[in-house]
Design a protein around this motif. Sequence first.
Motif, short mmCIF file in Angstrom:
data_model
loop_
_atom_site.label_atom_id
_atom_site.label_comp_id
_atom_site.label_asym_id
_atom_site.label_seq_id
_atom_site.Cartn_x
_atom_site.Cartn_y
_atom_site.Cartn_z
N PRO A 222 0.83 -1.21 0.00
CA PRO A 222 0.00 0.00 0.00
C PRO A 222 0.86 1.25 0.00
N MET A 223 0.37 2.30 -0.65
CA MET A 223 1.17 3.52 -0.76
C MET A 223 1.60 4.07 0.58
N ILE A 224 0.71 4.08 1.58
CA ILE A 224 1.08 4.68 2.86
C ILE A 224 2.21 3.90 3.53
N VAL B 79 1.96 7.67 11.51
CA VAL B 79 0.99 8.01 10.47
C VAL B 79 -0.29 8.50 11.14
N ALA B 80 -0.81 9.63 10.69
CA ALA B 80 -2.07 10.18 11.19
C ALA B 80 -3.19 9.77 10.25
N MET C 44 -6.04 2.18 9.28
CA MET C 44 -5.45 1.71 10.53
C MET C 44 -5.20 0.21 10.51
N ARG C 45 -6.15 -0.56 9.97
CA ARG C 45 -5.98 -2.01 9.92
C ARG C 45 -4.79 -2.40 9.06
N THR D 2 -1.88 6.87 14.54
CA THR D 2 -2.79 7.51 15.49
C THR D 2 -4.05 7.91 14.75
N MET D 3 -5.20 7.58 15.32
CA MET D 3 -6.47 7.97 14.72
C MET D 3 -6.75 9.43 15.03
#
Length: 256
Positions: free
Chosen positions: A33-35, A53-54, A61-62, A72-73
Amino acid sequence: MQSSDRTIRVVIPARFGSQRLPAKPLVDLAGKPMIVRVFEAVRAGLGNEDIVVAVDDDRIMRVLDEHEVPATMTSPTCASGTDRVAEVSRIRRWDSDDVVINVQGDEPLLPPDLLAAFADFCSKRDDFTMATIAVPVKELHEISDPNVVKLAVRGDGTAITFSRAPIPFDRDHDPSAWDTKNYRRHIGIYAYRNDVLQRLTATPQCALERIESLEQLRALWLNIAIHVMDWDVAPPGGVDTPEDVARVTTHLMSRS
């Protein structure tokens, strides 16, 4: 300028929604995945720093949990990536003088040496407030391209202003004869002293920022000094469109 060696924090804001590229942080780039690719690029340059990562969506998140990427959400109502970075800083109770670097979540090809140099540039300034990066303009057409943000800098290395318009405007020559050596191009990587970040995001947009759609103009309007680090070469472009996905995927596969 003397070394102060402030603590470096890095936040990568990742928003699920995107009109041009749905679920953009999770787009596959050569098997990841890109992130996750962005996190790996940041870790390659800043491996010893606190990197998080925000996110604004459980689906991101998963995926990050599966790849053991710290996250962090944040609120889905954040108006910008900068607001998301500021929220992470509050949630994690970072110190007011920590340096918080904002790396966009769609820049998987950022050179590690650029990130390392930028962190060093920020952490060693006693007078540090906020910083960003500039590179030389290489092509004449970039000067008049509104998608290329230009900037002017003071003798002390802080920004005078940023604009999508040609700055400086060479009055005495036809635009076809303007010298590219007189122009700098802005690269959208930022760092903030945390108390400055909180002040900036607590302030409403100013008129110049709304007109130009350039968030950094709010900082100048507030008289916050933006230190500019010069770099020789612009980093590869980020990912905004399906064509960008194909370009970056080809690049990543050529490296493997």
